[in-house]
Design a protein around this motif. Structure first.
Motif, PDB file in Angstrom:
ATOM      1  N   ASP A  63       0.862  -1.184   0.000  1.00 38.20           N
ATOM      2  CA  ASP A  63       0.000   0.000   0.000  1.00 38.20           C
ATOM      3  C   ASP A  63       0.896   1.231   0.000  1.00 38.20           C
ATOM      4  OD1 ASP A  63      -2.046   1.738   0.104  1.00 38.20           O
ATOM      5  OD2 ASP A  63      -2.798   1.151   2.079  1.00 38.20           O
ATOM      6  N   VAL A  64       1.313   1.656  -1.183  1.00 41.19           N
ATOM      7  CA  VAL A  64       2.300   2.727  -1.319  1.00 41.19           C
ATOM      8  C   VAL A  64       1.609   4.081  -1.167  1.00 41.19           C
ATOM      9  CG1 VAL A  64       4.075   3.725  -2.803  1.00 41.19           C
ATOM     10  CG2 VAL A  64       3.611   1.263  -2.884  1.00 41.19           C
ATOM     11  N   PRO A  65       2.119   4.948  -0.295  1.00 41.01           N
ATOM     12  CA  PRO A  65       1.516   6.279  -0.145  1.00 41.01           C
ATOM     13  C   PRO A  65       1.528   7.054  -1.463  1.00 41.01           C
ATOM     14  CG  PRO A  65       3.006   5.817   1.672  1.00 41.01           C
ATOM     15  CD  PRO A  65       3.194   4.716   0.679  1.00 41.01           C
ATOM     16  N   LEU A  66       0.418   7.722  -1.754  1.00 38.79           N
ATOM     17  CA  LEU A  66       0.224   8.565  -2.932  1.00 38.79           C
ATOM     18  C   LEU A  66       0.164   7.777  -4.232  1.00 38.79           C
ATOM     19  CD1 LEU A  66       2.681  11.505  -2.106  1.00 38.79           C
ATOM     20  CD2 LEU A  66       0.254  11.293  -1.519  1.00 38.79           C
ATOM     21  N   SER A  67       0.393   6.479  -4.161  1.00 38.30           N
ATOM     22  CA  SER A  67       0.364   5.664  -5.380  1.00 38.30           C
ATOM     23  C   SER A  67      -0.703   4.571  -5.340  1.00 38.30           C
ATOM     24  CB  SER A  67       1.739   5.020  -5.634  1.00 38.30           C
ATOM     25  OG  SER A  67       2.725   6.017  -5.802  1.00 38.30           O
ATOM     26  N   GLY A  68      -1.132   4.204  -4.164  1.00 36.86           N
ATOM     27  CA  GLY A  68      -2.143   3.165  -4.050  1.00 36.86           C
ATOM     28  C   GLY A  68      -1.544   1.780  -3.917  1.00 36.86           C
ATOM     29  N   LYS A  69      -2.396   0.769  -4.057  1.00 35.58           N
ATOM     30  CA  LYS A  69      -1.988  -0.622  -3.847  1.00 35.58           C
ATOM     31  C   LYS A  69      -1.221  -1.135  -5.057  1.00 35.58           C
ATOM     32  CE  LYS A  69      -4.643  -3.358  -1.605  1.00 35.58           C
ATOM     33  NZ  LYS A  69      -5.757  -4.246  -1.169  1.00 35.58           N
ATOM     34  N   ARG A  70      -0.132  -1.831  -4.759  1.00 37.22           N
ATOM     35  CA  ARG A  70       0.677  -2.487  -5.780  1.00 37.22           C
ATOM     36  C   ARG A  70       0.831  -3.965  -5.413  1.00 37.22           C
ATOM     37  NH1 ARG A  70      -0.421   1.594  -7.775  1.00 37.22           N
ATOM     38  NH2 ARG A  70       0.933   3.205  -8.683  1.00 37.22           N
ATOM     39  N   GLY A 106       3.837  -4.905 -14.005  1.00 42.58           N
ATOM     40  CA  GLY A 106       4.207  -5.294 -15.359  1.00 42.58           C
ATOM     41  C   GLY A 106       5.691  -5.358 -15.615  1.00 42.58           C
ATOM     42  N   THR A 107       6.505  -5.081 -14.606  1.00 41.76           N
ATOM     43  CA  THR A 107       7.960  -5.121 -14.774  1.00 41.76           C
ATOM     44  C   THR A 107       8.540  -6.294 -13.997  1.00 41.76           C
ATOM     45  OG1 THR A 107       8.027  -2.713 -14.990  1.00 41.76           O
ATOM     46  CG2 THR A 107      10.109  -3.832 -14.526  1.00 41.76           C
ATOM     47  N   THR A 108       9.469  -7.024 -14.600  1.00 46.64           N
ATOM     48  CA  THR A 108      10.096  -8.186 -13.978  1.00 46.64           C
ATOM     49  C   THR A 108      11.511  -7.823 -13.536  1.00 46.64           C
ATOM     50  OG1 THR A 108       8.817  -9.726 -15.332  1.00 46.64           O
ATOM     51  CG2 THR A 108      10.813 -10.577 -14.286  1.00 46.64           C
ATOM     52  N   TYR A 109      11.836  -8.195 -12.306  1.00 48.67           N
ATOM     53  CA  TYR A 109      13.159  -7.922 -11.734  1.00 48.67           C
ATOM     54  C   TYR A 109      13.833  -9.245 -11.377  1.00 48.67           C
ATOM     55  CZ  TYR A 109      10.838  -3.417 -10.995  1.00 48.67           C
ATOM     56  OH  TYR A 109      10.125  -2.258 -11.168  1.00 48.67           O
ATOM     57  N   ASN A 110      15.103  -9.388 -11.733  1.00 50.13           N
ATOM     58  CA  ASN A 110      15.869 -10.551 -11.317  1.00 50.13           C
ATOM     59  C   ASN A 110      16.376 -10.351  -9.895  1.00 50.13           C
ATOM     60  OD1 ASN A 110      15.625 -11.919 -13.790  1.00 50.13           O
ATOM     61  ND2 ASN A 110      17.382 -10.827 -14.644  1.00 50.13           N
ATOM     62  N   VAL A 111      16.312 -11.416  -9.101  1.00 52.32           N
ATOM     63  CA  VAL A 111      16.839 -11.370  -7.737  1.00 52.32           C
ATOM     64  C   VAL A 111      18.287 -11.830  -7.792  1.00 52.32           C
ATOM     65  CG1 VAL A 111      16.543 -12.156  -5.359  1.00 52.32           C
ATOM     66  CG2 VAL A 111      14.541 -11.891  -6.859  1.00 52.32           C
TER      67      VAL A 111
END
Length: 369
Positions: A63-70, A106-111
């Motif tokens: 729940d990111v402030p000013l951005s909403g739920k991600r 929609g973006t994929t990140y490698n760990v």
């Protein structure tokens, strides 16, 4: 068999059966806790030379402030190869990681796990003794989380509870008792957890044995429910984030080797960034299950687990308000016991046996015969 013998046998059975039925009714609600059936001893001793594969799947909401739920989700595969077990039971594991990716918006990140993997030493209680990567390695952090459940040194029955200290970012290394040899060295690392200093209280992971589940091949698995407070810091990775999560984990361990078969952790928490932005984490779900690389299938949970209810304590009922309390025994000489009531004149007295008393029923049957 004479009529007299038959009547005597009926009288004995009439006295015994109600008592046996009462005992069965009292014991029926509780499982049999005999050592041969429900008690087990968990020790970590995987097969030397064997490799176990685990598929991880996770998801959570931010729940990111000013951005909403991600929503974030990801997966990856962990390989654990048992290289050796020494004379004290300490296991040398070689861990490698494949395909760990996280997706959000929609973006994929490698760990970024160590490309060459890492080495761990695990003692028979399933506690991490040493890792080849320091605390700045996210691989070491994952492995400390994977081995968060430490086995107690005693036999367990359903309902048994225990706990172990847990500090995922603790930099202290230890040497197993009774083992004077020198352990492999790695570069020193400091504790990167800001609120987990040397004098801070150690965090506890609390566990209960919820079930003992038979397997098809004749062995058994232990179903464990754990409550774990996970505190971590990602500042060492340049992400500028720390956080704390509270999770409840349901997991299964093979009795024969102490290896994890399946685990599911759910919970929530909060992330804190360097910009002093507090981000709630909700709907956290992490599943780790043994995975077959040939078929691409993961094992399923053997059962649905619930916390065992404690056995009711046996208490002496309190006397009613209008009931005289039972007098305490004294040192005075006891009065001689009164004679048992007789049929006929004393049959209606207040001292006769209750109508449902086994001895009364037995005597009645004899008279009727």
């Amino acid at each position: 068999m004479t009529r007299r013998h038959l009547v005597a046998w009926l009288v004995v059975m009439g006295m015994a059966l109600p008592a046996l039925a009462q005992e069965a009714a009292e014991d029926a609600p509780y499982p049999n806790y005999s050592p041969a059936q429900d008690r087990l001893m968990l020790r970590y001793a995987p097969e030397v030379g064997a490799t176990r594969s685990y598929r991880f799947v996770w998801s959570f909401d931010l729940d990111v402030p000013l951005s909403g739920k991600r929503q974030s989700e990801g997966e990856g595969v962990l390989y654990l190869h048992c290289a050796s077990i020494d004379e004290s039971g300490v296991v040398t594991l070689e861990a490698s990681f494949e395909g760990f990716r996280n997706r959000m918006d929609g973006t994929t990140y490698n760990v970024d796990f160590p490309k060459d993997g890492l080495t761990l030493l695990i003692d028979p209680s399933r506690q991490v003794v040493w890792t080849s990567e320091g605390l700045e390695s996210i691989g070491a952090l994952l492995m400390r989380s994977f081995f968060a459940v430490v086995f107690p040194g005693s036999r367990l029955e359903v309902g048994a509870e225990w706990s172990n200290e847990l500090s995922l970012m603790d930099g202290a290394e230890r040497q197993p008792s009774g083992r004077p040899s020198i352990w492999p060295r790695r570069r020193s690392s400091s504790d990167v957890l800001p609120d987990d200093g040397r004098n801070a209280p150690r965090r506890q992971a609390r566990h209960v044995l919820a079930a003992v589940v038979p397997l098809e091949e004749g062995s058994r698995a232990a179903g464990v429910i754990s409550n774990v407070d996970v505190t971590f810091s990602l500042e060492a990775y340049g992400l500028g984030t720390k956080g704390q999560l509270g999770v409840e984990m349901h997991s299964e361990y093979l009795e024969s080797t102490g290896e994890l078969r399946w685990a599911r952790a759910t919970g929530a928490g909060r992330l804190q960034t360097l910009a002093v932005v507090s981000v709630p984490v909700t709907n956290l779900v992490v599943v780790a299950a043994q995975w077959d690389p040939r078929t691409g299938e993961s094992v399923e949970a053997l059962a649905e687990y619930h916390r065992p209810l404690p056995r009711p304590e046996v208490t002496t009922p309190e006397p009613a308000a209008d009931e005289e309390p039972t007098p305490e025994p004294s040192d005075a000489a006891e009065k001689p016991a009164e004679a048992a009531p007789q049929e006929g004149a004393d049959a209606g007295s207040g001292d006769e046996l209750p109508p449902d008393h086994p001895l009364r029923r037995g005597r009645t049957e004899v008279v009727a015969a």
